[in-house]
Design an enzyme around this catalytic site. Structure first.
Site, mmCIF file in Angstrom:
data_model
loop_
_atom_site.group_PDB
_atom_site.id
_atom_site.type_symbol
_atom_site.label_atom_id
_atom_site.label_comp_id
_atom_site.label_asym_id
_atom_site.label_seq_id
_atom_site.Cartn_x
_atom_site.Cartn_y
_atom_site.Cartn_z
ATOM 1 C CB SER A 266 -1.027 -0.272 0.904
ATOM 2 O OG SER A 266 -2.108 0.642 0.801
ATOM 3 C CE LYS A 270 0.606 5.142 -2.217
ATOM 4 N NZ LYS A 270 -0.832 4.659 -2.626
ATOM 5 C CD1 TRP A 357 -7.798 2.876 -1.960
ATOM 6 C CD2 TRP A 357 -9.921 4.146 -2.829
ATOM 7 N NE1 TRP A 357 -7.946 4.652 -1.773
ATOM 8 C CE2 TRP A 357 -8.476 5.227 -2.460
ATOM 9 C CE3 TRP A 357 -10.567 5.308 -3.804
ATOM 10 C CZ2 TRP A 357 -9.229 6.629 -2.077
ATOM 11 C CZ3 TRP A 357 -10.550 5.891 -3.868
ATOM 12 C CH2 TRP A 357 -9.904 7.160 -2.960
ATOM 13 C CG HIS A 407 -5.403 -2.292 0.735
ATOM 14 N ND1 HIS A 407 -4.721 -1.930 -0.608
ATOM 15 C CD2 HIS A 407 -4.666 -1.950 1.748
ATOM 16 C CE1 HIS A 407 -4.162 -0.789 -0.354
ATOM 17 N NE2 HIS A 407 -4.252 -1.079 0.960
HETATM 18 C C1 GTR Z 1 -5.718 4.470 1.867
HETATM 19 C C2 GTR Z 1 -4.278 5.792 -0.189
HETATM 20 C C3 GTR Z 1 -3.798 4.457 0.022
HETATM 21 C C4 GTR Z 1 -2.853 3.614 0.368
HETATM 22 C C5 GTR Z 1 -3.573 3.270 1.660
HETATM 23 C C6 GTR Z 1 -2.654 2.412 2.822
HETATM 24 O O1 GTR Z 1 -6.599 5.463 2.731
HETATM 25 O O2 GTR Z 1 -5.723 5.873 -0.280
HETATM 26 O O3 GTR Z 1 -3.852 5.173 -2.014
HETATM 27 O O4 GTR Z 1 -1.829 3.771 0.445
HETATM 28 O O5 GTR Z 1 -4.325 4.152 1.995
HETATM 29 O O6 GTR Z 1 -1.623 2.411 2.419
HETATM 30 O O7 GTR Z 1 -3.761 1.316 3.738
#
Ligand code: GTR
Length: 427
Positions: A266, A270, A357, A407
């Site tokens: 997540s 990145k 998402w 996720h």
């Molecule tokens: C979310 C964000 C994502 C992702 C995520 C995470 O809220 O929009 O880009 O990075 O968090 O890190 O769990």
């Protein structure tokens, strides 16, 4: 107290606001406006890149500089000496299967930074130095491991009732709350070491977190200052932490530092991609559900967008990036170029089908569109041009899968990463 209330309020705007956007975002392929990706193999002055040597000498540095300038910011080079202090070596960790080392990394020239706590698990009984996965955690070393004697992180943590975070700090009940994402026995069992640190050791993850983190310490006067276009954001700072772990691992005779795989999930996915782009000591790069600002194609308006991410999490990026919200066409890079910065090193991109998402198709496409650079090096990419069916991994030097489920990081993901790392590290 007032600062606390203000901080909590800002946090709510960030995470909760992003959460609310999930309901109204576009998830319809037919509603994605047409876009053209910036050319990967054409330099800024129009020259065509046709060889690996020209990519390495000309276009790669240019693309890296563009990501610094427009997306993640420049990592300063002023941290000076790095010191490593091994604070624990436990030879009978994980029921005797592993050795656990705890290493404190600090900057003697910048004592204002409290340093970072690295936890390293090494398989016992190996005949050769171990290849190693290196990744940051969301919850701290005590959350990654279920072993009760791992020191509890004392750092600031994001509010999270489920994870038993009380007053922004971990509690005894927080132990092991991230362990399903770090299947230590499975990784160790396959002959790999794992090194991890809590990302909040570098900087608390909120808009003003930098004031209590490394970015403030390394800023010119060591004091709070405003960030300018091109200055690094939190992702750059967390990524810096991963590179300091690589510095340490290069000194540890139990590790084969030619076989380091950087991994993150997540926002930390990145971070993993940006680390792989900047630090070529990482021989494999793995992005787990990294989404917008990670592997997902910036120009696709699907799921999270540049406008949303830069509003909810402006501190992750350099200031310039926010200017591309609803204006991605003006940005001289897109994320396929970030994937290409890993070349010719193997890279693995993983999506989850219920993580719309993060735009799974957009994640797939960045890998696909990075392939021309791998081809210059005589390497093969996915071997397919459409996203594969769920739970059907594809690819050679660029790997990809779309996992069933949400996720997260699961054993299924790790099974693929271990297979990929064994193949490419020749284990
Ligand atoms: C979310 C964000 C994502 C992702 C995520 C995470 O809220 O929009 O880009 O990075 O968090 O890190 O769990």
């Amino acid at each position: 107290m007032r600062t606390c209330i203000l901080l909590s309020l800002m946090l709510l705007i960030g995470e909760d606001w992003a959460e609310a956007q999930k309901k109204t975002a576009n998830y319809d392929e037919s509603k994605i406006p047409a876009y053209t990706l910036p050319a990967l193999l054409t330099t800024r002055d129009g020259a065509k890149i046709t060889t690996a040597a020209d990519w390495t000498a000309e276009r790669r540095p240019e693309v890296l500089a563009l990501f610094q300038e427009h997306v993640y910011g420049r990592t300063p080079g002023n941290w000076g000496k790095v010191s490593f202090e091994t604070r624990e070596v436990k030879k009978d960790a994980l029921g005797g299967k592993a050795t656990r080392k705890l290493i404190h990394i600090s900057l003697p020239e910048h004592p204002a930074w409290a340093g970072m706590e690295v936890m390293l698990y090494l398989p016992n009984g190996l005949k050769a130095p171990a290849p190693c996965f290196v990744g940051p955690s969301f919850g701290g070393n005590h959350a990654v491991s279920t072993e009760p004697d791992v020191p509890l992180s004392t750092r600031w943590m994001r509010p999270n009732k489920e994870k038993s975070i009380v007053d922004n700090h971990a509690t005894e009940a927080s132990r092991g709350n991230e362990s399903s994402r770090w299947p230590l026995e499975m990784i160790i069992g396959q002959g790999f070491a794992v090194a991890t640190y809590y990302y909040g050791d570098i900087e608390p993850d909120h808009v003003d977190g930098w004031k209590d983190g490394l970015r403030a310490v390394l800023s010119k006067d060591g004091a709070a200052t405003e960030w300018k276009n091109g200055d690094w954001g939190a992702i750059g700072a967390w990524s810096w932490g991963l590179s300091r772990i690589a510095d340490y691992l290069e000194t540890d005779a139990d590790i084969d530092a030619k076989k380091l795989a950087v991994i993150g999930h997540s926002r930390l996915g990145k971070t993993s991609l940006w680390t792989g782009a900047q630090d070529q000591r990482f021989g494999i790069v793995i992005s787990n559900n990294s989404g917008e600002g990670g592997a997902a194609t910036m120009r696709r308006n699907y799921g999270e967008t540049t406008a949303i991410i830069t509003k909810a999490f402006p501190h992750w990026f350099t200031k310039t990036y926010a200017g591309y919200g609803d204006n991605e066409a003006a940005c001289p890079v897109d994320q396929h170029m970030l994937i290409a910065l890993a070349a010719p090193r193997p890279i693995y991109i993983a999506s989850a089908v219920d993580d719309q998402w993060a735009d799974p198709k957009g994640e797939f496409l960045s890998g696909l569109n990075a392939e021309p650079v791998y081809v210059l090096f005589g390497k093969k990419g996915y071997g397919v041009t459409e996203p594969p069916a769920v739970d059907t991994p594809v690819g050679d030097a660029i790997g990809y899968h779309m996992r069933t489920g949400k996720h997260d990081v699961t054993d299924y993901d790790w099974t693929q990463y271990l297979r990929f790392a064994k193949k490419h590290f020749g284990q």
